[in-house]
Write an enzyme that holds these catalytic residues in place. Structure first.
Site, PDB file in Angstrom:
ATOM      1  N   LYS A  48       0.864  -1.184   0.000  1.00 14.56           N
ATOM      2  CA  LYS A  48       0.000   0.000   0.000  1.00 14.56           C
ATOM      3  C   LYS A  48       0.895   1.226   0.000  1.00 14.56           C
ATOM      4  O   LYS A  48       2.056   1.142   0.410  1.00 14.56           O
ATOM      5  CB  LYS A  48      -0.872   0.010   1.263  1.00 14.56           C
ATOM      6  CG  LYS A  48      -2.098   0.873   1.159  1.00 14.56           C
ATOM      7  CD  LYS A  48      -3.268   0.128   0.552  1.00 14.56           C
ATOM      8  CE  LYS A  48      -4.424   1.062   0.275  1.00 14.56           C
ATOM      9  NZ  LYS A  48      -5.664   0.357  -0.036  1.00 14.56           N
ATOM     10  N   ASP A 100      -6.863   4.349  -4.529  1.00 13.06           N
ATOM     11  CA  ASP A 100      -7.526   4.273  -3.210  1.00 13.06           C
ATOM     12  C   ASP A 100      -8.080   5.685  -3.004  1.00 13.06           C
ATOM     13  O   ASP A 100      -8.291   6.413  -3.992  1.00 13.06           O
ATOM     14  CB  ASP A 100      -6.513   3.875  -2.112  1.00 13.06           C
ATOM     15  CG  ASP A 100      -7.175   3.579  -0.762  1.00 13.06           C
ATOM     16  OD1 ASP A 100      -7.722   2.483  -0.599  1.00 13.06           O
ATOM     17  OD2 ASP A 100      -7.173   4.455   0.127  1.00 13.06           O
TER      18      ASP A 100
HETATM   19  N1  LIG Z   1     -11.061   2.178  -4.641  1.00 12.04           N
HETATM   20  C1  LIG Z   1     -11.003   0.886  -4.369  1.00 12.04           C
HETATM   21  O1  LIG Z   1     -10.973   0.045  -5.271  1.00 12.04           O
HETATM   22  C2  LIG Z   1     -11.009   0.411  -2.964  1.00 12.04           C
HETATM   23  C3  LIG Z   1     -11.198   1.260  -1.899  1.00 12.04           C
HETATM   24  N2  LIG Z   1     -11.318   0.756  -0.640  1.00 12.04           N
HETATM   25  C4  LIG Z   1     -11.570   1.625   0.491  1.00 12.04           C
HETATM   26  O2  LIG Z   1     -12.833   2.264   0.340  1.00 12.04           O
HETATM   27  C5  LIG Z   1     -12.831   3.536   0.982  1.00 12.04           C
HETATM   28  C6  LIG Z   1     -13.233   4.611  -0.003  1.00 12.04           C
HETATM   29  O3  LIG Z   1     -12.296   4.631  -1.076  1.00 12.04           O
HETATM   30  P1  LIG Z   1     -12.630   5.241  -2.497  1.00 12.04           P
HETATM   31  O4  LIG Z   1     -14.090   5.211  -2.719  1.00 12.04           O
HETATM   32  O5  LIG Z   1     -11.737   4.586  -3.452  1.00 12.04           O
HETATM   33  O6  LIG Z   1     -12.118   6.722  -2.308  1.00 12.04           O
HETATM   34  P2  LIG Z   1     -12.651   8.054  -2.996  1.00 12.04           P
HETATM   35  O7  LIG Z   1     -11.568   9.037  -2.838  1.00 12.04           O
HETATM   36  O8  LIG Z   1     -13.183   7.763  -4.342  1.00 12.04           O
HETATM   37  O9  LIG Z   1     -13.889   8.427  -2.071  1.00 12.04           O
HETATM   38  C7  LIG Z   1     -13.779   8.621  -0.709  1.00 12.04           C
HETATM   39  C8  LIG Z   1     -15.082   9.250  -0.269  1.00 12.04           C
HETATM   40  O10 LIG Z   1     -15.190   9.251   1.142  1.00 12.04           O
HETATM   41  C9  LIG Z   1     -15.519  10.558   1.577  1.00 12.04           C
HETATM   42  N3  LIG Z   1     -15.036  10.676   2.928  1.00 12.04           N
HETATM   43  C10 LIG Z   1     -13.767  10.760   3.394  1.00 12.04           C
HETATM   44  N4  LIG Z   1     -13.769  10.806   4.719  1.00 12.04           N
HETATM   45  C11 LIG Z   1     -15.065  10.731   5.093  1.00 12.04           C
HETATM   46  C12 LIG Z   1     -15.717  10.690   6.324  1.00 12.04           C
HETATM   47  N5  LIG Z   1     -15.042  10.755   7.464  1.00 12.04           N
HETATM   48  N6  LIG Z   1     -17.069  10.540   6.325  1.00 12.04           N
HETATM   49  C13 LIG Z   1     -17.765  10.483   5.181  1.00 12.04           C
HETATM   50  N7  LIG Z   1     -17.191  10.517   3.977  1.00 12.04           N
HETATM   51  C14 LIG Z   1     -15.871  10.646   3.950  1.00 12.04           C
HETATM   52  C15 LIG Z   1     -14.907  11.467   0.575  1.00 12.04           C
HETATM   53  O11 LIG Z   1     -15.515  12.748   0.596  1.00 12.04           O
HETATM   54  C16 LIG Z   1     -15.210  10.690  -0.709  1.00 12.04           C
HETATM   55  O12 LIG Z   1     -16.539  10.893  -1.120  1.00 12.04           O
HETATM   56  C17 LIG Z   1     -11.438   3.672   1.586  1.00 12.04           C
HETATM   57  O13 LIG Z   1     -11.443   3.149   2.899  1.00 12.04           O
HETATM   58  C18 LIG Z   1     -10.597   2.756   0.700  1.00 12.04           C
HETATM   59  O14 LIG Z   1      -9.418   2.330   1.338  1.00 12.04           O
HETATM   60  C19 LIG Z   1     -11.287  -0.590  -0.393  1.00 12.04           C
HETATM   61  C20 LIG Z   1     -11.086  -1.473  -1.407  1.00 12.04           C
HETATM   62  C21 LIG Z   1     -10.833  -1.041  -2.752  1.00 12.04           C
HETATM   63  O1  LIG Z   2      -6.745  -2.696  -6.799  1.00 17.12           O
HETATM   64  C1  LIG Z   2      -5.815  -2.619  -6.027  1.00 17.12           C
HETATM   65  O2  LIG Z   2      -4.698  -3.067  -6.216  1.00 17.12           O
HETATM   66  C2  LIG Z   2      -5.965  -1.856  -4.739  1.00 17.12           C
HETATM   67  C3  LIG Z   2      -7.240  -2.032  -4.016  1.00 17.12           C
HETATM   68  C4  LIG Z   2      -7.051  -1.512  -2.644  1.00 17.12           C
HETATM   69  O3  LIG Z   2      -6.276  -0.613  -2.405  1.00 17.12           O
HETATM   70  C5  LIG Z   2      -7.768  -2.127  -1.552  1.00 17.12           C
HETATM   71  O4  LIG Z   2      -8.260  -3.243  -1.715  1.00 17.12           O
HETATM   72  O5  LIG Z   2      -7.844  -1.528  -0.474  1.00 17.12           O
END
Ligand SMILES: NC(=O)C1=CN([C@@H]2O[C@H](COP(=O)(O)OP(=O)(O)OC[C@H]3O[C@@H](n4cnc5c(N)ncnc54)[C@H](O)[C@@H]3O)[C@@H](O)[C@H]2O)C=CC1
Ligand SMILES: O=C(O)CCC(=O)C(=O)O
Length: 449
Positions: free
Chosen positions: A129, A169
């Site tokens: 990460k 992420d």
């Molecule tokens: N993008 C991916 O493929 C993956 C993401 N994740 C996890 O999912 C979560 C979201 O990631 P993404 O959607 O990719 O990021 P992103 O940057 O697309 O969206 C994050 C969202 O969360 C909001 N946010 C941040 N802090 C907040 C809070 N305290 N309360 C409410 N909203 C808040 C932001 O305003 C934004 O809308 C993270 O924990 C990330 O590690 C997990 C697996 C894969």
């Molecule tokens: O697609 C990836 O390699 C990253 C996904 C990721 O960051 C997560 O599973 O939290």
């Protein structure tokens, strides 16, 4: 914090001593050590080879300076990170996060969780990460590009298609992956699948954008099936409004649920008539504005300042898809008191340990992040396969593979929980199932590893 097993307690005490002030990392380690206790006690080979102490120490952690120039000509400095946590079952794999809260603790907790999550996918991927404390909020497109190019100038020395494959992420989506990939290619003069989440015209995979959110709903759907129920007719609250949240909401709606609330880090919107996802996508994916705008554009919707309040909205199913520790004990109690029966974690470690225990004690169907949000990285694994083959699969092909991976992860976690005497506890099931594969690979590779 006290663990029942003396060996695990000794390892945990060392983690605390060696990683002081790293609350998130300590929390992630504690949760895993507590739930894998039965597996450690069943097979003495793990303790003999000191597997746990080896697993909680990253193979490598890189910290570097990222210097870039803002639109006013000022030179800015951020800190970059990459943790290459464990490569026992494949090249390091995991996303990059750009957020002001990024620090060693956050990167290490995410890297540690990623190791077990990637193991659960059944694909050959180790865990890593990375990211930076750079804040993309309010930055121009050119500032984002200059930051990404500078970040990759250092990161490129440490990654590669068979070594370490980053992805997105929080704060890193298709735009950032594009800039990062362009800079890597320029530095190395090679076109390889060194990043996933790429644009479709340069090696990206269909479904990667939707994968984490869709995968979460496929997992929850399976869990609901085992309780003779489904998404149909349920009211769902989804926190966040980023990549994971938007596509979790989309799939939940496709499966017959009504999503009634979404949030961002400033506040949340409630729309009892059902969230209009095209409006959210326009605000967040196109205009990059705040969720508050939704209430200004959709009649009948209300905006509330502060993101924590979303957990007081009455719902059947909660899908936390924003960030770590967004559900504490107080929020868990509010959810249960309002009749919430199902929690599916889309974000990484969105519930505190107290909140998880409260859900389990109150018979909430609980889908833990490592298992439930593994669809994103699994589809990244499928993107790597397509890149190696120099082929692109159709949307239907990738979606079908994602679906079957999520069903298998659910079955594996549920069966493992039962096998170890914790039927219905998917936290124990997922942690043990993820752990066993990595631990056995480490045992086979000798003590110097
Ligand atoms: N993008 C991916 O493929 C993956 C993401 N994740 C996890 O999912 C979560 C979201 O990631 P993404 O959607 O990719 O990021 P992103 O940057 O697309 O969206 C994050 C969202 O969360 C909001 N946010 C941040 N802090 C907040 C809070 N305290 N309360 C409410 N909203 C808040 C932001 O305003 C934004 O809308 C993270 O924990 C990330 O590690 C997990 C697996 C894969
Ligand atoms: O697609 C990836 O390699 C990253 C996904 C990721 O960051 C997560 O599973 O939290």
């Amino acid at each position: 914090m006290s663990l029942k097993n003396a060996y695990l307690q000794k390892v945990y005490d060392k983690v605390v001593a060696k990683n002081p002030n790293e609350a998130e990392f300590q929390q992630a380690v504690y949760e895993v050590l507590e739930s894998i206790t039965p597996a450690i006690e069943k097979n003495p080979a793990y303790e003999k080879a000191n597997i746990i102490e080896r697993m909680v120490e990253p193979e490598r952690m890189i910290t570097f300076r990222v210097t870039w120039v803002d639109d006013n000509g000022n030179v800015q400095v951020n800190r970059g990170f990459r943790v290459q946590f464990n490569s026992a079952i494949g090249p390091y794999k995991g996303g990059l996060r750009l957020h002001p809260s990024v620090c060693a603790s956050v990167i290490k907790f995410l890297g540690f969780e990623q190791v077990l999550k990637n193991s659960l996918t059944t694909l050959p991927m180790g865990g890593g990460k990375g990211g930076s404390d750079f804040d993309p909020k309010g930055k121009s497109d050119m500032e984002i590009m200059r930051f990404c190019q500078s970040f990759m100038t250092e990161l490129a020395k440490h990654i590669g298609a068979d070594t370490d494959v980053p992805a997105g992420d929080i704060g890193v989506g298709a735009r950032e992956v594009g800039y990062l990939f362009g800079q890597y290619k320029r530095l190395r003069n090679e076109f390889t699948g060194v990043l996933t989440g790429k644009g479709l015209s340069f090696g990206g995979s269909l479904v990667r954008t939707e994968a984490t959110g869709y995968g979460l709903c496929y997992f929850v759907e399976e869990m609901l099936k085992d309780s003779n129920t489904s998404f149909a007719g349920k009211e769902v609250v989804v926190s966040g409004s980023g990549n994971v949240a938007i596509y979790a909401a989309e799939k939940a709606m496709e499966l017959g649920a009504k999503v009634i609330a979404m949030s961002d880090s400033n506040g949340y919107v409630v729309d009892e008539a059902g969230i209009k996802l095209d409006v959210v996508k326009q605000i967040k994916e196109v205009e990059r504005k705040r969720i508050k705008e939704y209430a200004e554009r959709v009649e009948g919707a209300q905006y509330h300042e502060g993101c924590k309040g979303i957990w007081t909205v009455k719902c059947d199913i909660a899908l936390p898809c924003a960030t770590q520790n967004e559900i504490d004990l107080e929020s868990a109690k509010a959810l249960v008191a309002n009749g919430c029966k199902v929690v599916g974690e889309g974000a990484n470690m969105p519930s505190t340990i107290d909140a998880i225990n409260y859900f389990l004690d109150n018979k909430v169907l609980f889908a833990p992040a490592k298992a439930a949000n593994a669809g994103g990285v699994a589809t990244s694994g499928l993107e790597m396969s397509q890149n190696s083959e120099r082929l692109s699969w159709t949307f239907e092909e990738v979606d079908a593979k994602l679906h079957s991976i999520m069903v298998n992860i659910y079955k594996n976690a549920a069966t493992t929980a039962k096998e170890y005497g914790f039927e219905g506890n998917l936290v124990v099931g997922a942690n043990i199932a993820g752990f066993l594969k990595v631990a056995d690979a480490m045992l086979a590779q000798g003590y110097a590893y």
